[in-house]
Design a protein around this motif. Sequence first.
Motif, PDB file in Angstrom:
ATOM      1  N   ARG A 183     -15.385  45.410  30.234  1.00  0.00           N
ATOM      2  CA  ARG A 183     -16.444  46.136  29.530  1.00  0.00           C
ATOM      3  C   ARG A 183     -16.245  47.639  29.638  1.00  0.00           C
ATOM      4  O   ARG A 183     -16.398  48.380  28.661  1.00  0.00           O
ATOM      5  N   ARG A 184     -15.878  48.118  30.823  1.00  0.00           N
ATOM      6  CA  ARG A 184     -15.648  49.553  31.012  1.00  0.00           C
ATOM      7  C   ARG A 184     -14.457  50.031  30.188  1.00  0.00           C
ATOM      8  O   ARG A 184     -14.497  51.101  29.568  1.00  0.00           O
ATOM      9  N   GLN A 187     -15.394  50.244  26.562  1.00  0.00           N
ATOM     10  CA  GLN A 187     -16.189  51.451  26.313  1.00  0.00           C
ATOM     11  C   GLN A 187     -15.272  52.661  26.129  1.00  0.00           C
ATOM     12  O   GLN A 187     -15.498  53.509  25.256  1.00  0.00           O
ATOM     13  N   ASN A 190     -13.695  52.396  22.732  1.00  0.00           N
ATOM     14  CA  ASN A 190     -14.651  52.772  21.690  1.00  0.00           C
ATOM     15  C   ASN A 190     -14.816  54.289  21.593  1.00  0.00           C
ATOM     16  O   ASN A 190     -14.910  54.857  20.498  1.00  0.00           O
TER      17      ASN A 190
END
Length: 536
Positions: A183-184, A187, A190
């Motif tokens: 998830r990190r 991010q 993104n």
Amino acid sequence: MKSKKTQKKCLKLTPIPIPAITRTGSWAAGVAIDMPWRISHPRRCSIPRSALAIIPSHRYLYVAMSKETIRILVVDDEIEHADVLCEAVARMGFSVRQAHGLPEAQRLFGQDAYDLVITDLRMDAPQDGFELLEHVRRARPDTQVIVVTAHGDVAMAVRAMRSGAFDFIQKPLDLELIRAQVRRAVQAVNLTRQNSSYRMALDQKYGMEGIIGQSSPMMRALQLVRQIAPTDISVLIVGESGTGKELIARALHQNSHRAAGRFVALNCAGLNESTLEDELFGHVRGAFTDARGDREGRFEYADRGTLFLDEIGDMPMTMQAKLLRVLQDRQITRLGSNEPLHVDVRFVSATNKNLEEAIAKREFRDDLYFRIKGATILLAPLRQRREDIGLLIKHMLEKIAARDGRPVPQLNPDAREILVAYDWPGNVRQLENVIESMVALSANDTLSLDDIPPDILGQFSVQSVTTTALAPINRTAVPQSLALPNLAGVSLAELEREAIEKTLQLVQGNREQAAKMLGIGERTLYRKIKEYGLHE
């Protein structure tokens, strides 16, 4: 007022302050859409989840990123560990693929654009993980890398992070920790994409929109364009035919202080001296039989703008001397006139020839070469920047769909891998012609192997001994040393043995891939390897 159920389907948008952008509208996956988006809430907007939407506003650039746009590659020579990692990532909704060693990982990474790589540091060789990390950082710096280390190998993990890894995970694998790290990393991906989208919006405004590419050679060329565009230095663009030399010349003009002036282009190939002289300098009435009036040449017409001469290496020698004088004096004289005219142009030229070799053969003037070579921009051929091929195909398909008012055609993975692996001697121009032909002749909305022209597809086929049809296509071009022998007078058993041996060499011993390429089961392949005494 929207219901809670409707609100849950909305994507949260991250606002990024940017300078004022006067152009309105939005982009989905980097392509302009006519319908403007209006934001009724500063944090939410109903946009399809499959889209990457960029909504320019007077103060913010909003970016929505869906999970479907993130591609992840898992690399581990232990299949069980790779399966665990893949399942953990796939359950998060991301697109994931796995490789079981350094060669396969490098091959897959060269064929597709992965946003995140999760790799074991110790594989077949102790340095395989570091070598893959270096390969990723060099080929696609925006890709994040998470390394997996054995318990107690913290020193190796620290070394990997100093080499550019995003983070590390220790074995035994903790699924919750894996998901948190992913998830990190996503991010971070993104955020990088948001910045790229911002740059893309500015490039659309300032003249780089026709140039597609994320490879290192293309990034270097664009960086040089940005550096020298504001100057008046002469520029020589060197590259094979079809690499986009005129696009680069237009970008130089559009990003210069001469952007309000004209961009005038002329291809020197095939023009004799008299025609070229008239094209460049113009003529007055009566200069020759058909000269019924005065005519501006390209230099005059491009005054206060940019003149681009393509294929300058084909210019006749006598004309080269006249061009040199104009570049030195900044004056031209029309044919049939004695009055010199001052011209103020930015001079950009291009060639697909090696001008230094032409000088040695006395086919090009060295003094003209040094005059036009104020700065040189090298454009790599498409075969040296394969990571750009997928982006170019996507852009071309979207352009065709927008032009014809139809849904964007899709390209299945097998066809995509063939197009990426092909060498494209005609470069981007040839690629565009092939994509146009495939779309025009295809009976379906999804382009497949059947739609690829035979002259391209034939270079990648492996002929099965049991059928004359094409077997599944290999992942890279077949080297001449691996080609099958002449079939005349050869027994079927010898052909079968040769086909299996060459295929195993081609895929570096990967039995699973070899079986798929040969169109047989893995157990059958194992039996044949043993029967023929083959070694991968």
